[in-house]
Scaffold this motif. Sequence first.
Motif, PDB file in Angstrom:
ATOM      1  N   GLU A  95      -8.250   0.250  -0.493  1.00 30.18           N
ATOM      2  CA  GLU A  95      -9.599  -0.075  -0.955  1.00 30.18           C
ATOM      3  C   GLU A  95      -9.605  -0.700  -2.354  1.00 30.18           C
ATOM      4  N   THR A 123       0.817  -1.223   0.000  1.00 28.43           N
ATOM      5  CA  THR A 123       0.000   0.000   0.000  1.00 28.43           C
ATOM      6  C   THR A 123       0.845   1.265   0.000  1.00 28.43           C
ATOM      7  N   SER A 134      -5.193   0.375   7.476  1.00 30.60           N
ATOM      8  CA  SER A 134      -6.343   0.739   6.648  1.00 30.60           C
ATOM      9  C   SER A 134      -6.953  -0.505   6.052  1.00 30.60           C
ATOM     10  N   HIS A 135      -8.268  -0.548   5.988  1.00 30.13           N
ATOM     11  CA  HIS A 135      -8.938  -1.753   5.556  1.00 30.13           C
ATOM     12  C   HIS A 135      -8.956  -1.913   4.048  1.00 30.13           C
TER      13      HIS A 135
END
Length: 330
Positions: free
Chosen positions: A165, A157, A189-190
């Motif tokens: 996301e 990421t 963060s998901h």
Amino acid sequence: MLNEDTCGHLPRGSFRSRSAAFVSSLTLRQISSVLPPHQAWGLWASRQIVARIMDTFGPSLTHTTAVRVDTTTPDRRRIVGEWVYGAGVPRRNSAQAIYFVHGSGYALCSPRTHRRLTAWLSQLTGLPVFSVDYRLAPRHRFPTAAEDVRNGWDWLTGRCGIAPEQIVVAGDSAGGHLTVDLLLQPDVSHPAGLVLLSPLVDLTFGLARTRELDRPDPAIRSRDAIRLVELYCTGIESGHPRLRLDVAGGRRLPPTLIQAGGAEMLAADAIALAQDLRRAGTRCELQIWPDQVHVFQALPRLTPEAVPAMHTIAAFVAEALGGTDIEQAG
């Protein structure tokens, strides 16, 4: 497939998959009981057996590309793994990806043993898959694997520039535990979604032992599985929050698909995890596939149910990422 609320009213698995489970109970289950994982030769033999099974009964690797990654970040964290591009998936930078955390009991497998599965997942979704090569026990104990999984996520990421996301995280067996642990961390963060195959949740195997009373697992006994997991977490209290995960009381996780086999003892873990995820407010779909063995999705040459199960996973990934086209060839 079946739901935990209706499992008594749904059909049996295919004759081929039931036969495979029966043969496994006469062979693999007996072998796993006599191989001592705490001895170097026993662990080596276990690794060879699992690798041979995955290679023999996994999907084809035709037209698959695997690109090794071994890099160090500016803050001196090492990331090891591989990018896997299935048949028809172009080798190029992508704005979307799957982050895969393989199972192993923390001690057995690698991206190489799971490459047939990750290549198939890539082919069906049209996405590159990054499979993290976390360090294994007994040489590397808790929390090394969890740290490596976190480092892989941060690299993906951060340095790779793929937005959380736009990623679906997937994990099988012990990789499921590592994946849930990662996403429960408050500063992570998901992703868009989470896919768990036969996830291990209870590292004490209490849930598994209860399931065993009704139906023995055809591949391994709980007492033998726990000897393997103890190579990773020996000396650490079982109640440690990174081992005994508080899913029900933790943060809400992204939409989740859980698949497990009805013949395996970890079906109990899958059911309990789904219940805890729902208590935390997560949208979770649980599928228990009748008469299937542990991580049956990796063994399409052994069990025909692997094909529809993987197509279900691909459809879930597409929905999570907002309609990514998926390849229908299996």
